[in-house]
Design an enzyme around this catalytic site. Structure first.
Site, PDB file in Angstrom:
ATOM      1  N   THR A  14       0.807  -1.312  -0.100  1.00  0.00           N
ATOM      2  CA  THR A  14       0.366   0.684  -0.037  1.00  0.00           C
ATOM      3  C   THR A  14       0.437   1.388   0.047  1.00  0.00           C
ATOM      4  O   THR A  14       0.231   2.274  -1.363  1.00  0.00           O
ATOM      5  CB  THR A  14      -1.056  -0.195   1.210  1.00  0.00           C
ATOM      6  OG1 THR A  14      -1.826  -1.267   1.389  1.00  0.00           O
ATOM      7  CG2 THR A  14      -1.486   0.705   1.496  1.00  0.00           C
ATOM      8  N   SER A  17       3.876   1.717  -3.338  1.00  0.00           N
ATOM      9  CA  SER A  17       3.402   2.155  -4.249  1.00  0.00           C
ATOM     10  C   SER A  17       2.584   3.111  -4.645  1.00  0.00           C
ATOM     11  O   SER A  17       2.457   3.777  -5.365  1.00  0.00           O
ATOM     12  CB  SER A  17       1.823   1.030  -4.946  1.00  0.00           C
ATOM     13  OG  SER A  17       2.028  -0.704  -4.978  1.00  0.00           O
ATOM     14  N   ARG A  46       7.822  -8.647  -3.229  1.00  0.00           N
ATOM     15  CA  ARG A  46       7.893 -10.600  -3.215  1.00  0.00           C
ATOM     16  C   ARG A  46       7.227 -11.093  -4.346  1.00  0.00           C
ATOM     17  O   ARG A  46       8.096 -12.320  -5.461  1.00  0.00           O
ATOM     18  CB  ARG A  46       6.981 -11.121  -2.513  1.00  0.00           C
ATOM     19  CG  ARG A  46       7.107 -10.761  -0.843  1.00  0.00           C
ATOM     20  CD  ARG A  46       7.020 -11.501   0.298  1.00  0.00           C
ATOM     21  NE  ARG A  46       5.653 -11.056   0.512  1.00  0.00           N
ATOM     22  CZ  ARG A  46       4.779 -10.509   1.582  1.00  0.00           C
ATOM     23  NH1 ARG A  46       5.239 -11.242   2.537  1.00  0.00           N
ATOM     24  NH2 ARG A  46       3.679  -9.814   2.143  1.00  0.00           N
ATOM     25  N   GLY A 135       2.041   7.989  10.999  1.00  0.00           N
ATOM     26  CA  GLY A 135       1.778   8.210   9.388  1.00  0.00           C
ATOM     27  C   GLY A 135       2.242   9.387   8.839  1.00  0.00           C
ATOM     28  O   GLY A 135       3.030   9.468   9.036  1.00  0.00           O
ATOM     29  N   ILE A 137       1.320  12.394   9.901  1.00  0.00           N
ATOM     30  CA  ILE A 137       1.781  13.478  10.972  1.00  0.00           C
ATOM     31  C   ILE A 137       3.443  14.067  11.189  1.00  0.00           C
ATOM     32  O   ILE A 137       4.024  12.794  11.098  1.00  0.00           O
ATOM     33  CB  ILE A 137       0.572  13.408  12.239  1.00  0.00           C
ATOM     34  CG1 ILE A 137      -0.699  12.656  11.444  1.00  0.00           C
ATOM     35  CG2 ILE A 137       1.439  14.403  13.372  1.00  0.00           C
ATOM     36  CD1 ILE A 137      -0.586  12.539  13.269  1.00  0.00           C
ATOM     37  N   GLY A 188     -11.211  -4.120   6.909  1.00  0.00           N
ATOM     38  CA  GLY A 188      -9.630  -3.234   7.091  1.00  0.00           C
ATOM     39  C   GLY A 188      -8.611  -2.869   7.948  1.00  0.00           C
ATOM     40  O   GLY A 188      -8.111  -2.212   7.964  1.00  0.00           O
ATOM     41  N   LYS A 206       6.741   3.368  18.497  1.00  0.00           N
ATOM     42  CA  LYS A 206       6.906   4.316  18.667  1.00  0.00           C
ATOM     43  C   LYS A 206       6.679   4.771  19.603  1.00  0.00           C
ATOM     44  O   LYS A 206       7.811   6.679  19.581  1.00  0.00           O
ATOM     45  CB  LYS A 206       5.265   4.722  17.809  1.00  0.00           C
ATOM     46  CG  LYS A 206       4.573   4.224  16.381  1.00  0.00           C
ATOM     47  CD  LYS A 206       3.281   4.225  16.120  1.00  0.00           C
ATOM     48  CE  LYS A 206       2.618   3.200  15.101  1.00  0.00           C
ATOM     49  NZ  LYS A 206       1.771   2.949  14.709  1.00  0.00           N
TER      50      LYS A 206
END
Length: 428
Positions: A14, A17, A46, A135, A137, A188, A206
């Site tokens: 994800t 890409s 992979r 992410g 931020i 998801g 984190k």
């Protein structure tokens, strides 16, 4: 204009890409901001045949991920994941060859960040990881650069979007944990095996990075006290709301004379605190500096666009020639603080017991609290459940954590209790 910055990209999921898409969509803007073009020249993943929604035919394909360190690139981006394995081997190889390295891999940094920072400093190349925490931020840059003149008193935040989605959904709809987790998996938001998220490990990775940046200490993931959200009931959410709080999984770190305190645990957050209003899969970090005051960083903590944006922000810095110590100061200057004694921490607490609905139960609990030196501010018992159990919720006056632990130990094995008690600090 200078020659293009050549990038080798490991991982085409994800985020990988997404990096290609963002570089293509904002190519002209990125080039103006970086002072030169940023071009992917080689990739590794992979499955070469998988349709990822982006054209990878123009890039050199490398079957062996670690071999990306040897292609004709200036910087390697690692988006494979995992604390060890190919990700760590690629990091070591890249830095060992004197090339810049960008990663979104919080697990690898939490476990091996000190080693990799030493390697980067020895080679004189950047090691950047803005995408590893929260992410899109810009909290890494904010703490490492924007707040560099300040002594940070504490840092705390909501660092896992999956847990926050589940808790805020339970809050809004009055549903139990298991039911909402199943929905999160169907949508998801949660993995088929959600343990890494819901047991607090992801947030702890984190937090250990944020603590190092905030306090100038060596990353110390092994010293993080971790407890996830599996035990949270709809009844806990309701009781917290009635008391003027919301339950959030909080990562919290402070540096004091007794050492470095690091914890990931559900807490009751006052409704006037900024973290109480963070809902859904959003992440947020609050840091308190001695001159800048309270800083709030909030936004999308995951996803292809936000995380890819953070990766590319690091690439833009590298293209400009901007570098610096990965953890805000040279490794030799990072302090080895040692873990703080959590038992000595004082605060107010919420305790929840599921009990047999019979005479004498409340007296037994109150006696255990009294004998441990814990003063009760409020005690509420809710009506019996179909199985004959009842919920007892207690809020304490200020007490040391060691006293809370002692009270719970006194109740261990009691025939009056149904299941394990639940306790949570009240965020001050």
């Amino acid at each position: 204009m200078a020659e293009a910055l050549r990038v080798a990209l490991a991982g085409l999921g994800t985020v990988g890409s997404g990096v290609i898409r963002v570089l293509e969509a904002n190519r002209a803007l990125i080039e103006r901001r970086a002072g030169r073009a940023i071009e992917v020249v080689a990739v590794s993943a992979r499955d070469r045949t998988k349709d990822r929604g982006v054209d990878i035919s123009r890039f050199e394909w490398i079957d062996d991920t670690v071999a990306l360190a040897d292609v004709g690139a200036d910087v390697v981006v690692e988006l494979v994941g995992g604390a060890d394995g190919p990700a760590l081997a690629l990091a070591r190889a890249t830095l060992g060859r004197g090339k810049a390295f960008v990663t979104a891999n919080k697990a690898m940094l939490a476990h091996h960040g000190l080693e990799l920072a030493e390697a980067a400093e020895k080679a004189g190349v950047p090691l950047k990881f803005e995408a590893a925490v929260a992410g899109g931020i810009p909290v890494i840059k904010g703490l490492r650069e924007g707040a560099a003149a300040n002594e940070i008193a504490r840092v705390q935040g909501i660092l896992n979007g999956t847990c926050n989605f589940i808790l805020s959904k339970m809050e809004a709809e009055g549903r139990d944990f298991g039911d909402v987790l199943a929905e999160a998996q169907a949508l998801g938001y949660a993995e088929a095996d959600p343990s890494f998220d819901i047991d607090g490990v992801d947030a702890a990775h984190k937090l250990s990075i944020l603590a190092s940046l905030s306090f100038g200490t060596r990353p110390a993931f092994d010293d993080v006290a971790i407890r996830g959200i599996r035990q949270i009931l709809a009844g806990d959410i309701a009781e917290a709301a009635a008391l003027g709080y919301r339950i959030r999984l909080i990562g919290q770190a402070e540096l004091g004379q007794g050492g470095l305190f690091q914890r990931v645990q559900p807490q009751l957050v006052p409704q006037d605190h900024p973290l109480a209003h963070v809902t859904g899969s959003t992440n947020a970090v609050v840091a308190e500096g001695n001159f800048v005051g309270r800083l709030l960083f909030q936004g999308a903590g995951a996803g292809d666009g936000p995380t890819a944006s953070a990766v590319i922000a690091d690439l833009i810095d590298i293209a400009r020639g901007e570098a610096g110590p990965p953890f805000a100061m040279p490794v030799t200057a990072l302090a080895d603080a040692g873990p703080a004694d959590t038992g000595a921490r004082r605060g107010r607490f919420y305790l929840r017991f599921m009990v047999a609905d019979r005479v004498g139960v409340l007296a037994e609990i109150a006696a255990a609290m009294r004998d441990a030196g814990v003063s009760i501010e409020s005690l509420i018992q809710r009506g019996a459940n179909p199985d004959g159990s009842a919920l007892v919720a207690i809020v304490t006056h200020e007490a040391p954590e060691s006293a809370i632990a002692a009270a719970l130990e006194r109740l261990r094995g009691s025939q009056s209790l149904v299941g394990e008690p639940m306790w949570m600090p009240i965020l001050a």
